[in-house]
Design a protein around this motif. Structure first.
Motif, PDB file in Angstrom:
ATOM      1  N   ARG A 140      -2.508 -13.105   3.252  1.00 33.68           N
ATOM      2  CA  ARG A 140      -2.189 -12.491   1.960  1.00 33.68           C
ATOM      3  C   ARG A 140      -1.422 -13.449   1.056  1.00 33.68           C
ATOM      4  NH1 ARG A 140      -1.285  -6.013   2.920  1.00 33.68           N
ATOM      5  NH2 ARG A 140      -3.409  -5.675   3.676  1.00 33.68           N
ATOM      6  N   ALA A 141      -0.488 -14.172   1.616  1.00 28.60           N
ATOM      7  CA  ALA A 141       0.247 -15.151   0.813  1.00 28.60           C
ATOM      8  C   ALA A 141      -0.705 -16.234   0.312  1.00 28.60           C
ATOM      9  CB  ALA A 141       1.375 -15.773   1.626  1.00 28.60           C
ATOM     10  N   TYR A 142      -1.592 -16.681   1.175  1.00 29.52           N
ATOM     11  CA  TYR A 142      -2.557 -17.713   0.798  1.00 29.52           C
ATOM     12  C   TYR A 142      -3.496 -17.210  -0.297  1.00 29.52           C
ATOM     13  CZ  TYR A 142      -5.234 -21.961   1.537  1.00 29.52           C
ATOM     14  OH  TYR A 142      -5.832 -23.184   1.368  1.00 29.52           O
ATOM     15  N   LEU A 143      -3.939 -15.965  -0.149  1.00 27.54           N
ATOM     16  CA  LEU A 143      -4.803 -15.360  -1.159  1.00 27.54           C
ATOM     17  C   LEU A 143      -4.082 -15.213  -2.499  1.00 27.54           C
ATOM     18  CD1 LEU A 143      -6.619 -12.687   1.014  1.00 27.54           C
ATOM     19  CD2 LEU A 143      -7.723 -14.567  -0.214  1.00 27.54           C
ATOM     20  N   MET A 144      -2.816 -14.817  -2.461  1.00 29.84           N
ATOM     21  CA  MET A 144      -2.051 -14.664  -3.699  1.00 29.84           C
ATOM     22  C   MET A 144      -1.915 -16.000  -4.428  1.00 29.84           C
ATOM     23  SD  MET A 144       0.876 -11.892  -2.485  1.00 29.84           S
ATOM     24  CE  MET A 144       2.085 -12.600  -3.524  1.00 29.84           C
ATOM     25  N   VAL A 145      -1.587 -17.039  -3.696  1.00 27.64           N
ATOM     26  CA  VAL A 145      -1.438 -18.363  -4.316  1.00 27.64           C
ATOM     27  C   VAL A 145      -2.773 -18.830  -4.877  1.00 27.64           C
ATOM     28  CG1 VAL A 145      -0.947 -20.791  -3.822  1.00 27.64           C
ATOM     29  CG2 VAL A 145       0.578 -19.017  -2.952  1.00 27.64           C
ATOM     30  N   THR A 146      -3.827 -18.685  -4.101  1.00 26.60           N
ATOM     31  CA  THR A 146      -5.154 -19.115  -4.557  1.00 26.60           C
ATOM     32  C   THR A 146      -5.593 -18.313  -5.774  1.00 26.60           C
ATOM     33  OG1 THR A 146      -5.725 -19.721  -2.290  1.00 26.60           O
ATOM     34  CG2 THR A 146      -7.552 -19.492  -3.843  1.00 26.60           C
ATOM     35  N   ALA A 147      -5.390 -17.002  -5.739  1.00 29.04           N
ATOM     36  CA  ALA A 147      -5.765 -16.156  -6.874  1.00 29.04           C
ATOM     37  C   ALA A 147      -4.967 -16.542  -8.122  1.00 29.04           C
ATOM     38  CB  ALA A 147      -5.560 -14.687  -6.533  1.00 29.04           C
ATOM     39  N   ASN A 148      -3.696 -16.857  -7.955  1.00 30.99           N
ATOM     40  CA  ASN A 148      -2.895 -17.298  -9.103  1.00 30.99           C
ATOM     41  C   ASN A 148      -3.449 -18.597  -9.689  1.00 30.99           C
ATOM     42  OD1 ASN A 148      -0.820 -15.404  -9.744  1.00 30.99           O
ATOM     43  ND2 ASN A 148       0.145 -15.896  -7.798  1.00 30.99           N
ATOM     44  N   HIS A 149      -3.867 -19.519  -8.825  1.00 34.66           N
ATOM     45  CA  HIS A 149      -4.473 -20.765  -9.310  1.00 34.66           C
ATOM     46  C   HIS A 149      -5.775 -20.478 -10.068  1.00 34.66           C
ATOM     47  CE1 HIS A 149      -2.202 -23.292  -6.105  1.00 34.66           C
ATOM     48  NE2 HIS A 149      -1.465 -23.067  -7.163  1.00 34.66           N
ATOM     49  N   VAL A 150      -6.570 -19.565  -9.551  1.00 31.31           N
ATOM     50  CA  VAL A 150      -7.822 -19.195 -10.221  1.00 31.31           C
ATOM     51  C   VAL A 150      -7.513 -18.589 -11.595  1.00 31.31           C
ATOM     52  CG1 VAL A 150      -9.804 -17.611 -10.129  1.00 31.31           C
ATOM     53  CG2 VAL A 150      -9.162 -18.938  -8.102  1.00 31.31           C
ATOM     54  N   GLN A 189      -8.637 -20.031 -15.284  1.00 31.43           N
ATOM     55  CA  GLN A 189      -9.362 -19.234 -16.270  1.00 31.43           C
ATOM     56  C   GLN A 189      -8.597 -19.157 -17.591  1.00 31.43           C
ATOM     57  OE1 GLN A 189     -10.631 -15.471 -14.678  1.00 31.43           O
ATOM     58  NE2 GLN A 189     -12.049 -16.444 -13.244  1.00 31.43           N
ATOM     59  N   PHE A 190      -7.275 -19.065 -17.507  1.00 26.85           N
ATOM     60  CA  PHE A 190      -6.461 -19.051 -18.724  1.00 26.85           C
ATOM     61  C   PHE A 190      -6.653 -20.357 -19.492  1.00 26.85           C
ATOM     62  CE2 PHE A 190      -2.555 -20.342 -20.892  1.00 26.85           C
ATOM     63  CZ  PHE A 190      -2.441 -19.316 -21.812  1.00 26.85           C
ATOM     64  N   ARG A 191      -6.643 -21.472 -18.785  1.00 23.09           N
ATOM     65  CA  ARG A 191      -6.836 -22.770 -19.436  1.00 23.09           C
ATOM     66  C   ARG A 191      -8.215 -22.862 -20.089  1.00 23.09           C
ATOM     67  NH1 ARG A 191      -4.251 -26.149 -14.517  1.00 23.09           N
ATOM     68  NH2 ARG A 191      -2.077 -25.948 -15.144  1.00 23.09           N
ATOM     69  N   LYS A 192      -9.234 -22.354 -19.413  1.00 20.43           N
ATOM     70  CA  LYS A 192     -10.587 -22.369 -19.982  1.00 20.43           C
ATOM     71  C   LYS A 192     -10.643 -21.530 -21.255  1.00 20.43           C
ATOM     72  CE  LYS A 192     -12.964 -23.150 -15.614  1.00 20.43           C
ATOM     73  NZ  LYS A 192     -13.803 -22.547 -14.572  1.00 20.43           N
ATOM     74  N   ARG A 193     -10.023 -20.341 -21.215  1.00 24.24           N
ATOM     75  CA  ARG A 193     -10.011 -19.481 -22.402  1.00 24.24           C
ATOM     76  C   ARG A 193      -9.260 -20.149 -23.550  1.00 24.24           C
ATOM     77  NH1 ARG A 193      -9.579 -15.125 -18.891  1.00 24.24           N
ATOM     78  NH2 ARG A 193      -7.325 -15.127 -19.005  1.00 24.24           N
ATOM     79  N   LEU A 221     -18.724 -17.856 -21.866  1.00 21.25           N
ATOM     80  CA  LEU A 221     -18.414 -18.503 -23.140  1.00 21.25           C
ATOM     81  C   LEU A 221     -17.447 -19.661 -22.942  1.00 21.25           C
ATOM     82  CD1 LEU A 221     -18.182 -15.380 -25.452  1.00 21.25           C
ATOM     83  CD2 LEU A 221     -20.085 -16.954 -25.160  1.00 21.25           C
ATOM     84  N   ALA A 222     -16.470 -19.479 -22.083  1.00 19.90           N
ATOM     85  CA  ALA A 222     -15.537 -20.574 -21.785  1.00 19.90           C
ATOM     86  C   ALA A 222     -16.281 -21.736 -21.143  1.00 19.90           C
ATOM     87  CB  ALA A 222     -14.419 -20.079 -20.873  1.00 19.90           C
ATOM     88  N   LYS A 223     -17.184 -21.433 -20.228  1.00 22.39           N
ATOM     89  CA  LYS A 223     -17.969 -22.480 -19.572  1.00 22.39           C
ATOM     90  C   LYS A 223     -18.783 -23.255 -20.600  1.00 22.39           C
ATOM     91  CE  LYS A 223     -21.403 -23.195 -15.929  1.00 22.39           C
ATOM     92  NZ  LYS A 223     -22.190 -22.593 -14.860  1.00 22.39           N
ATOM     93  N   ALA A 224     -19.402 -22.543 -21.531  1.00 24.53           N
ATOM     94  CA  ALA A 224     -20.199 -23.207 -22.569  1.00 24.53           C
ATOM     95  C   ALA A 224     -19.317 -24.097 -23.436  1.00 24.53           C
ATOM     96  CB  ALA A 224     -20.926 -22.170 -23.436  1.00 24.53           C
ATOM     97  N   MET A 225     -18.183 -23.586 -23.876  1.00 24.26           N
ATOM     98  CA  MET A 225     -17.303 -24.362 -24.744  1.00 24.26           C
ATOM     99  C   MET A 225     -16.739 -25.585 -24.029  1.00 24.26           C
ATOM    100  SD  MET A 225     -17.675 -22.962 -27.588  1.00 24.26           S
ATOM    101  CE  MET A 225     -16.507 -23.933 -28.492  1.00 24.26           C
ATOM    102  N   ILE A 226     -16.350 -25.423 -22.788  1.00 19.79           N
ATOM    103  CA  ILE A 226     -15.831 -26.559 -22.024  1.00 19.79           C
ATOM    104  C   ILE A 226     -16.925 -27.602 -21.845  1.00 19.79           C
ATOM    105  CG2 ILE A 226     -15.043 -27.266 -19.723  1.00 19.79           C
ATOM    106  CD1 ILE A 226     -13.513 -24.528 -19.680  1.00 19.79           C
TER     107      ILE A 226
END
Length: 175
Positions: free
Chosen positions: A57-67, A71-75, A154-159
């Motif tokens: 669960r800790a590993y999933l939380m850290v990984t999900a936060n990175h994801v 996504q925030f950076r892409k947006r 849309l983020a993928k296209a713009m990037i």
């Protein structure tokens, strides 16, 4: 079934419901939580030794936060690129003929990239949103995906546009 396949099957079924619930609370959006859960597990599939995960669960939380951060950076990049394009369009009457030609070439390059290098759903989402003016919700219904998937497309296209266009600029010889 291989050991690794069995491991991931058990891992996914044991933790995906919890992760989706945690992400739903964190984001306030069930659809976004589903997409983030999916993306988190996809990211985990690249691990060389997944059996080494001691606290899932800790590993999933850290990984999900990175994801989520990715996504925030892409947006953010998409918003910045759209703002830059909007500024170009605003001053069109004041621009020289050379500037208008350069903008036309930029648009032509973007359309070529759109047609040749991007997945069909990304192409359709981009055209529907940026050319035809559809809302994210309407695009999601048409494509049979969630609104957050439309945003990701849309983020993928713009990037991709940004990366390709600036790589074209750097390939030109300096005068």
């Amino acid at each position: 079934m291989t050991q690794l396949t069995t491991f991931w099957s058990v891992f996914y079924h044991s933790h995906q419901g919890w992760l989706r619930g945690w992400l739903s609370k964190k984001t306030g959006c069930r659809h976004l939580a589903e997409d983030l859960t999916h993306d988190t597990f996809l990211k985990l599939l690249t691990l060389a030794e997944p059996e080494a995960i001691r606290n899932p669960r800790a590993y999933l939380m850290v990984t999900a936060n990175h994801v989520m951060i990715d996504q925030f950076r892409k947006r953010k990049l998409e918003e910045d690129a759209l703002a830059a394009l909007a500024q170009l369009a605003e001053g069109a009457e004041e621009q020289s003929a050379e500037q208008r030609v350069a903008i036309s070439q930029l648009v032509a390059t973007a359309l070529h990239i759109l047609n040749e290098e991007l997945d069909e759903k990304v192409q359709r989402a981009f055209v529907m949103a940026r050319v035809e003016g559809y809302s994210y919700r309407d695009i999601a219904v048409t494509l049979g995906v969630s609104e957050s998937s439309v945003k990701q497309y849309l983020a993928k296209a713009m990037i991709h546009f940004h990366t390709r266009i600036f790589s074209l600029d750097s390939d030109e010889p300096e005068s």
